[in-house]
Write an enzyme that holds these catalytic residues in place. Sequence first.
Site, PDB file in Angstrom:
ATOM      1  N   THR A   1       2.449   1.599   5.936  1.00  0.00           N
ATOM      2  CA  THR A   1       1.524   2.876   5.118  1.00  0.00           C
ATOM      3  C   THR A   1       0.977   3.544   6.278  1.00  0.00           C
ATOM      4  O   THR A   1       0.971   3.012   7.731  1.00  0.00           O
ATOM      5  CB  THR A   1       0.292   2.070   4.747  1.00  0.00           C
ATOM      6  OG1 THR A   1      -0.629   3.196   4.519  1.00  0.00           O
ATOM      7  CG2 THR A   1      -0.333   1.099   5.352  1.00  0.00           C
ATOM      8  N   ASN A   2       1.091   4.826   6.300  1.00  0.00           N
ATOM      9  CA  ASN A   2       0.463   5.746   7.364  1.00  0.00           C
ATOM     10  C   ASN A   2      -0.912   5.896   7.295  1.00  0.00           C
ATOM     11  O   ASN A   2      -1.706   5.631   8.215  1.00  0.00           O
ATOM     12  CB  ASN A   2       0.840   7.282   6.948  1.00  0.00           C
ATOM     13  CG  ASN A   2       2.441   7.600   7.535  1.00  0.00           C
ATOM     14  OD1 ASN A   2       2.589   7.836   8.697  1.00  0.00           O
ATOM     15  ND2 ASN A   2       3.174   7.130   6.584  1.00  0.00           N
ATOM     16  N   THR A   3      -1.778   5.932   6.154  1.00  0.00           N
ATOM     17  CA  THR A   3      -3.170   5.996   6.140  1.00  0.00           C
ATOM     18  C   THR A   3      -3.856   5.012   6.603  1.00  0.00           C
ATOM     19  O   THR A   3      -5.052   5.038   7.479  1.00  0.00           O
ATOM     20  CB  THR A   3      -3.671   6.318   4.564  1.00  0.00           C
ATOM     21  OG1 THR A   3      -3.081   7.639   4.035  1.00  0.00           O
ATOM     22  CG2 THR A   3      -5.008   6.363   4.453  1.00  0.00           C
TER      23      THR A   3
ATOM     24  N   CYS B   1       3.428   9.888   4.480  1.00  0.00           N
ATOM     25  CA  CYS B   1       3.029   8.947   3.529  1.00  0.00           C
ATOM     26  C   CYS B   1       4.360   8.256   3.107  1.00  0.00           C
ATOM     27  O   CYS B   1       5.283   9.064   2.687  1.00  0.00           O
ATOM     28  CB  CYS B   1       2.305   9.572   2.124  1.00  0.00           C
ATOM     29  SG  CYS B   1       1.594   8.352   1.157  1.00  0.00           S
TER      30      CYS B   1
ATOM     31  N   GLU C   1       5.227   7.026   0.444  1.00  0.00           N
ATOM     32  CA  GLU C   1       5.817   7.315  -0.709  1.00  0.00           C
ATOM     33  C   GLU C   1       6.371   8.251  -0.737  1.00  0.00           C
ATOM     34  O   GLU C   1       7.290   8.637  -1.779  1.00  0.00           O
ATOM     35  CB  GLU C   1       4.730   6.891  -1.814  1.00  0.00           C
ATOM     36  CG  GLU C   1       4.216   5.865  -2.085  1.00  0.00           C
ATOM     37  CD  GLU C   1       3.045   5.150  -0.904  1.00  0.00           C
ATOM     38  OE1 GLU C   1       3.010   3.939  -1.088  1.00  0.00           O
ATOM     39  OE2 GLU C   1       2.567   5.957  -0.446  1.00  0.00           O
TER      40      GLU C   1
ATOM     41  N   GLN D   1     -11.103   3.089   0.318  1.00  0.00           N
ATOM     42  CA  GLN D   1     -10.972   4.222   0.895  1.00  0.00           C
ATOM     43  C   GLN D   1     -11.854   5.209   0.253  1.00  0.00           C
ATOM     44  O   GLN D   1     -12.366   6.012   0.799  1.00  0.00           O
ATOM     45  CB  GLN D   1      -9.442   4.595   0.655  1.00  0.00           C
ATOM     46  CG  GLN D   1      -8.263   3.818   1.366  1.00  0.00           C
ATOM     47  CD  GLN D   1      -6.893   4.199   1.081  1.00  0.00           C
ATOM     48  OE1 GLN D   1      -6.693   4.592  -0.012  1.00  0.00           O
ATOM     49  NE2 GLN D   1      -6.047   3.816   1.760  1.00  0.00           N
TER      50      GLN D   1
ATOM     51  N   MET E   1       0.903  -1.211  -0.099  1.00  0.00           N
ATOM     52  CA  MET E   1       0.066   0.109  -0.052  1.00  0.00           C
ATOM     53  C   MET E   1       0.832   1.249  -0.086  1.00  0.00           C
ATOM     54  O   MET E   1       0.918   1.950   0.880  1.00  0.00           O
ATOM     55  CB  MET E   1      -1.061  -0.026   1.279  1.00  0.00           C
ATOM     56  CG  MET E   1      -1.910  -1.085   1.189  1.00  0.00           C
ATOM     57  SD  MET E   1      -2.421  -1.434   2.732  1.00  0.00           S
ATOM     58  CE  MET E   1      -1.374  -2.212   3.857  1.00  0.00           C
TER      59      MET E   1
END
Length: 233
Positions: free
Chosen positions: A83-85, A196, A198, A52, A10
């Site tokens: 992943t953060n989210t 994030c 990425e 999401q 992700m």
Amino acid sequence: MRTIGLIGGMSWESSAIYYRLLNEQVRDRLGGLHSARCLLYSVDFADIEQRQRDGDWDGAGRLLADAAHALQRAGAEALVLCTNTMHKVADHITAAVSIPLLHIVDATAQAILQTPCRQVLLLATRFTMEQDFYRERMQRFGVALRIPDVAEREDIHRIIYQELCRGQMLPASKQRYLDIIARHQADGVDAVILGCTEITLLIQPADTTLPQFDSTALHAAAAVDWMLQSATK
């Protein structure tokens, strides 16, 4: 060395960074041919991203809880959600397993607390910037987050999903991020969180005069600390 379970995919672009960082840090700390003892469960990000957009966080949480349970059955002794989210659904994961989840906000906040920085700009997906789960956990550590304005949030989010998650690092997008950072620096922020996983593909420490807290690198370092605790006693 204890075994870490990675819930990745992700996106897989940032999961690859986690894998590299874990192995580099284990090698650097232990020397020789040592590498990280880890298990990776990589999800299909399209399934998560659809949920999401639909606001089906419970559905996404169930998918990740299943991944966590599979990693525990395979021998993982702790979990890292790459992943953060999706830490929005951390409770779904912890409810599904009996092993600890090493939280990305905790690793990032603890690094911030080692510095004088307390007014910190958050660059992340729109979900992470706009919803409470990240900000409220950071506030428990006494760190106040500055959130970009609406137009900035839209650009940051679009670049993550349409470019970085697809392996595209464009100079114009990097400049947009740097312009956002510069505007908030002029308005008094004293650091920036690359919130994030990425974003580290696009922004590097030399790109700004503000201190950067790279959540990916900090999370990976916390995982290695945990993995090597028993080996270093």
